[in-house]
Design a protein around this motif. Structure first.
Motif, short mmCIF file in Angstrom:
data_model
loop_
_atom_site.label_atom_id
_atom_site.label_comp_id
_atom_site.label_asym_id
_atom_site.label_seq_id
_atom_site.Cartn_x
_atom_site.Cartn_y
_atom_site.Cartn_z
N THR A 313 23.21 7.60 -16.00
CA THR A 313 21.89 8.21 -16.17
C THR A 313 21.07 8.13 -14.89
N ASP A 314 21.08 6.92 -14.24
CA ASP A 314 20.27 6.73 -13.02
C ASP A 314 20.80 7.55 -11.86
N SER A 315 22.14 7.68 -11.77
CA SER A 315 22.72 8.41 -10.62
C SER A 315 22.69 9.92 -10.81
N ALA A 316 22.41 10.37 -12.02
CA ALA A 316 22.44 11.82 -12.28
C ALA A 316 21.45 12.58 -11.41
N PRO A 317 20.16 12.09 -11.25
CA PRO A 317 19.24 12.83 -10.37
C PRO A 317 19.72 12.88 -8.93
N PHE A 318 20.29 11.70 -8.41
CA PHE A 318 20.75 11.65 -7.02
C PHE A 318 21.91 12.63 -6.80
N ILE A 319 22.86 12.62 -7.77
CA ILE A 319 24.01 13.52 -7.65
C ILE A 319 23.56 14.97 -7.72
N ALA A 320 22.57 15.23 -8.62
CA ALA A 320 22.06 16.60 -8.72
C ALA A 320 21.40 17.02 -7.41
N GLY A 321 20.66 16.05 -6.78
CA GLY A 321 20.04 16.37 -5.49
C GLY A 321 21.06 16.66 -4.41
N VAL A 322 22.12 15.85 -4.39
CA VAL A 322 23.18 16.06 -3.39
C VAL A 322 23.83 17.42 -3.59
N GLN A 323 24.10 17.73 -4.88
CA GLN A 323 24.74 19.02 -5.17
C GLN A 323 23.81 20.17 -4.76
N GLN A 324 22.51 20.02 -5.00
CA GLN A 324 21.57 21.06 -4.57
C GLN A 324 21.55 21.20 -3.05
N LEU A 325 21.59 20.01 -2.34
CA LEU A 325 21.60 20.03 -0.87
C LEU A 325 22.85 20.73 -0.36
N ALA A 326 24.00 20.41 -1.00
CA ALA A 326 25.25 21.04 -0.57
C ALA A 326 25.21 22.53 -0.82
N ALA A 327 24.59 22.93 -1.93
CA ALA A 327 24.51 24.36 -2.23
C ALA A 327 23.57 25.08 -1.28
N ALA A 328 22.50 24.34 -0.83
CA ALA A 328 21.52 25.00 0.03
C ALA A 328 21.88 24.97 1.51
N SER A 329 22.83 24.09 1.93
CA SER A 329 23.15 23.91 3.36
C SER A 329 23.67 25.19 4.01
N PRO A 330 24.51 26.02 3.35
CA PRO A 330 24.95 27.25 4.04
C PRO A 330 23.79 28.16 4.39
N ASP A 331 22.83 28.31 3.42
CA ASP A 331 21.68 29.15 3.73
C ASP A 331 20.84 28.56 4.86
N LEU A 332 20.72 27.19 4.84
CA LEU A 332 19.94 26.53 5.89
C LEU A 332 20.58 26.73 7.26
N VAL A 333 21.90 26.53 7.29
CA VAL A 333 22.63 26.69 8.57
C VAL A 333 22.52 28.13 9.04
N ALA A 334 22.68 29.07 8.07
CA ALA A 334 22.58 30.48 8.44
C ALA A 334 21.20 30.82 8.97
N THR A 335 20.18 30.15 8.45
CA THR A 335 18.82 30.39 8.92
C THR A 335 18.58 29.78 10.31
N LEU A 336 19.15 28.55 10.54
CA LEU A 336 18.88 27.82 11.79
C LEU A 336 19.68 28.37 12.96
N LYS A 337 20.87 28.87 12.70
CA LYS A 337 21.71 29.34 13.82
C LYS A 337 21.03 30.42 14.63
N PRO A 338 20.44 31.47 14.04
CA PRO A 338 19.75 32.48 14.85
C PRO A 338 18.60 31.90 15.65
N VAL A 339 17.93 30.90 15.04
CA VAL A 339 16.82 30.27 15.76
C VAL A 339 17.30 29.59 17.03
N VAL A 340 18.43 28.82 16.83
CA VAL A 340 18.98 28.09 18.01
C VAL A 340 19.48 29.07 19.05
#
Length: 744
Positions: A313-340
């Motif tokens: 129960t306690d780890s469910a929010p952390f795991i959900a956050g990690v999964q959300q971060l993993a799901a959002a990282s491609p969009d984040l990387v795609a956004t940051l690469k043009p900037v760099v």
């Protein structure tokens, strides 16, 4: 010009010439003539019914009743003529019929030839009703026909009462005779019951002796009936005993040989039982702590399961956050690469390093998301598995006491088994010795039972003869006992029946009341005429004329006012022009007929009360209501004349005719057709009729006041109409106002 001067001027106009005075007096006496003449003619018509011509035709041939000749037709004829309720004439059938047709007789009563025969037929097997034939002709008088019907009913009632009294007297005399006969029957039934009681007592003694004889013989027969079969069975049993004893001896010899090694075998069995006992004791000691250990295991497993569930129960929010971060990282990387890549601040090496870091971040975040998913799945499996372990531990905890108890029972059972095998090993030598002794005794038993079997054979041969004789004796004794009992029972029933007969006869006799000839005559009179109708009049008219008086008085008041307005002027045109005060003019125009109506009503009351001698309960209120009704009718007819002129005068006549049929002066108003019944409550004469009834007959004072209130409302309403029209005429005139009246 005052109201008094208006009244005085109108009266002066009415008496100005001899012809005017004659017309005035004639119209003043119209209501007196109308009311007085009608009430005089109808004062008490029922008091002169003895002047109504009627014929009676007696064709009755008579009949025979209880050996005597009766002629009820002759009796009815005599009673009718002697009663003189009508002007009876005894005549023939032909004369009676022609007399009804030509008006000589108003009605005829014919007594048929079988009148008496029909009346006495009530005591025969074919009773029939007697008839009285009533012949009427409405051409003579419809009311005479109605009165004839009532006369017929009266004659029928008188005949029914006489015949009913005779029949009731015959019935009562018969009941008295039955009562006397029942007394004799009660005495005879009592004597019969007494004789039956003595006979029943002797029969009971006889039945008692034969019963004892039958019981003894039956006992003997019962005792010997089975003797042949018993001796045969005894013989058979003896033979079987001899055979069995031989077989037993042979079997015991064999058992003696087979049980010789029994002591050694039981000793070996005892050793095995002791070894089993020792093993079960060890198992019992080892499982003694199993319940406590399983409880600890269940508690620990439950704690682990709770911890795993909390971890998941306690780890469910952390795991959900990690999964959300993993799901959002491609969009984040795609956004940051043009900037760099487009950055002008970073060097090429820095851009390359940052782009490589972003790729690494994307790869690592994807791996991290996959790892988080794996961890979540593993935690779920761990939670489920720990829950299953906790459930299994709980079940083990629940079953452990049963397992321990089962081991304890096995240990206790092994103790008993070891004790039993030890005792068996100890007793086995004695058993072997006993079997050997029994084998020797069985040999001797076989020899003696053979001798007994020979004796029982002889006894079985003699038993049938003894049993047959005892059965014959029992049968004869039973037959004698049955006969004695039947005799005793019959005599007892005879005694009971005769006693009950005497009791019932006496009950029936007492239910028929004793009576004397005088009492029976009185009873027959009540039976033949059981109901007398009494009267309790709350308010009563003294006679037929008094019953019609309220209606004719009210009608006379209206006619009187209508006649006066043929010569009276409703409103003085000169006064309207000169005075120009409509209230004074209207009051003066109404007061003249009201005063004349007062004179008419007082004169009519004197005629009703003293000339016609009709009773009046409340003199003052009666005169007051009569005057109020006359004044009200004067106001209504005046209003019609003022409002509509000649047409209004004509409507006064129409209104009188309508009230003639709706006021309910003769028949109850409920008998009127629907529309006329509705008008009954709407028109003023209804209330004058009802109010005069209340005061003449001494009825309800409240109803009188209510009726007077309604008349007053009509009076004021009519005066108001006259006032409104007069007020208009004081201000202006129309061509219609100037047009001369058709009446005057």
């Amino acid at each position: 010009m005052t109201t008094t001067s208006l009244v005085r001027a109108e009266l002066a106009r009415l008496t100005a010439t001899p012809l005017a005075r004659l017309a005035f007096i004639a119209l003043m006496v119209v209501p007196l003539l109308y009311g007085g003449a009608y009430l005089w003619a109808n004062r008490d018509p029922y008091a002169k019914l003895d002047q109504v011509p009627a014929a009676i035709v007696n064709q009755d041939a008579g009949a025979t009743l209880d050996g005597d000749h009766v002629d009820y037709g002759k009796d009815v004829t005599k009673e009718a003529i002697d009663g003189a309720d009508f002007k009876w004439t005894k005549t023939s059938a032909a004369d009676a019929r022609s007399g009804v047709r030509n008006g000589t007789y108003d009605f005829v009563v014919t007594i048929p030839h079988d009148f008496s025969e029909s009346l006495v037929s009530a005591q025969s097997d074919e009773p029939k009703r007697a008839k009285l034939v009533m012949t009427t002709a409405d051409t003579n008088s419809y009311l005479a026909s109605t009165i004839a019907e009532q006369a017929g009913k009266t004659m029928r009632t008188a005949v029914a009462e006489r015949v009913g009294k005779q029949a009731a007297k015959t019935l009562l005399v018969g009941l008295a005779d039955v009562r006397d006969s029942l007394g004799d029957a009660v005495d005879g039934a009592g004597q019969l019951a007494s004789g039956a009681s003595s006979a029943a007592s002797g029969a009971a003694t006889l039945a008692d002796g034969t019963g004892k004889l039958a019981d003894g013989a039956a006992t003997l027969a019962d005792g010997t009936a089975a003797l042949p079969s018993q001796t045969a069975a005894l013989n058979s049993g003896a033979q079987q005993v001899a055979s069995g004893a031989s077989t037993l001896s042979s079997g015991l010899q064999s058992a003696k040989q087979q049980t010789a090694s029994l002591p050694a075998q039981t000793a070996a069995l005892d050793d095995g039982a002791e070894q089993l006992q020792s093993g079960l004791h060890a198992l019992r000691d080892q499982t003694a702590t199993l319940p406590a250990d399983s409880t600890k295991l269940a508690t620990g497993a439950a704690a682990v399961a709770d911890g795993n569930a909390k971890l998941a129960t306690d780890s469910a929010p952390f795991i959900a956050g990690v999964q959300q971060l993993a799901a959002a990282s491609p969009d984040l990387v795609a956004t940051l690469k043009p900037v760099v890549q487009t950055s002008t601040v970073l060097s090429a090496d820095q851009k390359a390093a940052l782009l490589a870091s972003l790729d690494t971040l994307q790869t690592n975040s994807a791996a991290l998301g996959a790892g988080a998913t794996t961890v979540s799945s593993s935690l779920a499996k761990l939670q489920s598995g720990s829950a299953d372990v906790a459930a299994g531990a709980t079940k083990l905890e629940a079953k452990a006491p049963q397992l321990t108890a089962g081991v304890q029972k096995l240990s206790d059972g092994s103790d008993k088994l070891a004790a039993g095998t030890g005792e068996l090993a100890t007793k086995a030598p004695g058993l072997t010795s006993g079997i050997a002794t029994a084998a020797d005794g069985a040999s001797k038993l076989a020899s003696g039972s053979s001798q007994v079997a020979a004796g029982t054979s002889k006894l079985a041969a003699a038993a049938p003869t003894l049993s047959s004789g005892a059965a014959s004796l029992a049968s004869g004794a039973a037959s004698a006992d049955d006969g004695a009992k039947s005799l005793a029972s019959g005599l007892t029933e005879l005694q009971s029946g005769s006693s009950e007969l005497a009791s019932k006869l006496d009950d029936g006799r007492t239910k028929i009341p004793a009576s004397t000839a005088s009492q029976r005559n009185d009873q027959a009179s009540v039976i033949s005429d059981p109901v007398k109708v009494g009267t309790d009049d709350v308010a009563s008219a003294s006679n037929y004329g008094a019953g019609l008086a309220p209606f004719f008085i009210s009608l006379a008041a209206w006619i009187g006012m209508y006649a006066l307005f043929l010569i009276l002027k409703p409103i003085s045109k000169r006064a309207i022009t000169a005075v120009r005060k409509p209230l004074r003019v209207v009051f003066g125009g109404w007061l003249t007929p009201a005063l004349l109506g007062l004179v008419q009503m007082v004169a009519l009351f004197l005629i009703v009360r003293f000339a016609l001698d009709l009773d009046v309960a409340w003199t003052g209120p009666t005169i007051g209501i009569m005057v109020l009704a006359s004044a009200t009718f004067a106001a209504i007819i005046m209003a019609l004349n003022v409002l509509l002129g000649s047409v209004g005068q004509f409507l006064g006549l129409v209104l009188m005719l309508v009230q003639l049929v709706t006021a309910g002066g003769t028949f109850p108003w409920q008998t009127l057709p629907g529309p006329l019944a509705a008008l009954h409550f709407a028109l003023p004469m209804t209330y004058s009729v009802d109010a005069i009834r209340q005061t003449m007959y001494g009825g309800s004072a409240a109803a009188t006041w209510s009726d007077a209130g309604v008349l007053t409302c009509w009076l004021l309403g009519a005066l108001l109409v006259s006032y409104v029209v007069t007020a208009r005429q004081t201000r202006s005139r129309t061509l219609r106002d100037l047009r001369p009246s058709l009446i005057g």
